[in-house]
Design an enzyme around this catalytic site. Sequence first.
Site, PDB file in Angstrom:
ATOM      1  N   GLY A 115       0.842  -1.206   0.091  1.00 40.92           N
ATOM      2  CA  GLY A 115       0.059  -0.052   0.027  1.00 40.92           C
ATOM      3  C   GLY A 115       0.924   1.372  -0.019  1.00 40.92           C
ATOM      4  N   GLU A 132       0.475   0.757  -6.891  1.00 42.51           N
ATOM      5  CA  GLU A 132       0.974   0.324  -5.534  1.00 42.51           C
ATOM      6  C   GLU A 132       1.297  -1.112  -5.793  1.00 42.51           C
ATOM      7  OE1 GLU A 132       2.591   1.499  -2.986  1.00 42.51           O
ATOM      8  OE2 GLU A 132       1.851   3.751  -3.200  1.00 42.51           O
ATOM      9  N   GLU A 189       5.316  -2.473  -6.085  1.00 45.06           N
ATOM     10  CA  GLU A 189       5.715  -3.612  -4.942  1.00 45.06           C
ATOM     11  C   GLU A 189       5.817  -4.946  -5.225  1.00 45.06           C
ATOM     12  OE1 GLU A 189       3.728  -2.318  -1.528  1.00 45.06           O
ATOM     13  OE2 GLU A 189       4.708  -0.535  -1.278  1.00 45.06           O
ATOM     14  N   GLU A 207      11.767  -7.073   1.256  1.00 47.33           N
ATOM     15  CA  GLU A 207      11.362  -8.480   1.345  1.00 47.33           C
ATOM     16  C   GLU A 207      10.065  -8.560   0.908  1.00 47.33           C
ATOM     17  OE1 GLU A 207      13.461 -11.024   4.011  1.00 47.33           O
ATOM     18  OE2 GLU A 207      13.837  -9.000   4.901  1.00 47.33           O
TER      19      GLU A 207
END
Lengths: 229, 229
Positions: free
Chosen positions: A46, A62, A66, A115
């Site tokens: 997020g 996002e 990500e 990670e």
Amino acid sequence: MPTYKYPRPSLTVDCIVFGLDAELELKIMLIKRDIPPFEGEWAIPGGFVRMDETLEQAALRELQEETGIQNVFLEQLYTFGDLGRDPRDRVVSVAYYALINLVEQKVQASTDAREAYWFPLSKIPKLAFDHDQILQTAITRLRSKIRYEPIGFELLPRNFTLSQLQKLYEIIWNRSLDKRNFRKKILSMDLLLDTGEVQHNVSHRAAKLYQFDETKYLQLKDKGFNFEV
Amino acid sequence: MPTYKYPRPSLTVDCIVFGLDAELELKIMLIKRDIPPFEGEWAIPGGFVRMDETLEQAALRELQEETGIQNVFLEQLYTFGDLGRDPRDRVVSVAYYALINLVEQKVQASTDAREAYWFPLSKIPKLAFDHDQILQTAITRLRSKIRYEPIGFELLPRNFTLSQLQKLYEIIWNRSLDKRNFRKKILSMDLLLDTGEVQHNVSHRAAKLYQFDETKYLQLKDKGFNFEV
DNA sequence: TCAAAAGTGTTGATCCTACACCCATGT
DNA sequence: ACATGGGTGTAGGATCAACACTTTTGA
């Protein structure tokens, strides 16, 4: 730096990403936070909503940034705005949930330096912020929505067997279903396209492969048909 | 005046208030805007979220301020965040919907200097901002939710007749229902308390008055019971 | 030939739908 | 007495739940 007459909460989007892997295990993607607050803890993807993008665009961006995920089923879930949900500041978060298939969509979990891993639903660690609550809401939504809308197919590969579809429902509802009744119900809706193909390299009778016929579904829906499992 | 590193959308709550009057007409409350933009046009009640209140508190406060309504059924609907939905600024709005009974809750429509009126659903004027879309979403939600959750009772007086309940469903679904089947279905759930009272001053046989037994509903729900009409 | 999953029908119970008449009340 | 809505039962059809064996494939 912008100035406003009144203070404003800041606005984020957060996303529960459900993925189904080759073993039909249902997982969600979590990211290890590398900055405070909750540094070192696990959170769902997020970030802040920009001024020039819609909420859905923000969620998609996002996800892309990500996790590298694109072309995904995405739906707004709920907006969380309790006081103190972020210890730094007043933050309101519009939560979404996404459904993807992990066999066809190779998701590189780690993209940034961060990670990011897939966690089976049965092994979710304690989450940062109120992300436990968001996850609970998403699971509840998935459980009820999959009954009335054909969203389960988003988690399966394009070609799938009836047993895979049944197992998906069994996993999400956490109860077993009768094989014959399930097949009758699903096939009677006449929404599955028989591809003519079968499984390969399985050490038992090869199952037929089907596709969900979305075009037909949309036509039927227009005429008042309701999907229901 | 606060300053932020990045610009933030402003955040409002807006509320669709459904009210059912003595004639079982379903209405919503609209407020005439007395400032630009959309000055002179009709809009649903709403306003900015303050830093020290949750989203639900903000919705309740706005309802109280603009309509005097208190103790109301309120549920989050959807969050609207498209670009350009407010011509002045980037505004994201968390929409709620409320259900009230207009016979027992005397709602003084006009409180501030502002004009506020109840409009029958069939006579809604063109609304400001994207409030048409919010209304559509609310109607759709109401139609589906009333089937699976006992929220229709929120619109009726505490004591009601089975015919009133049936008419409520007919109004919301815009189709007629079979009287005997409807009564069988509702009474078989065993969730209505027979008050022993009947209607007064009606020029026909007086109908029995019932109450919804919420305590019993919650108990049954815990055991896996699902309300469904 | 064995193991493992695919595929397939029937029956009884339950639920849904369609349908029409008498009852109580106020005017 | 009449007009108005309140209140009630049944039968046929559709849907659901429970249940077990044969088929195909690879090892």
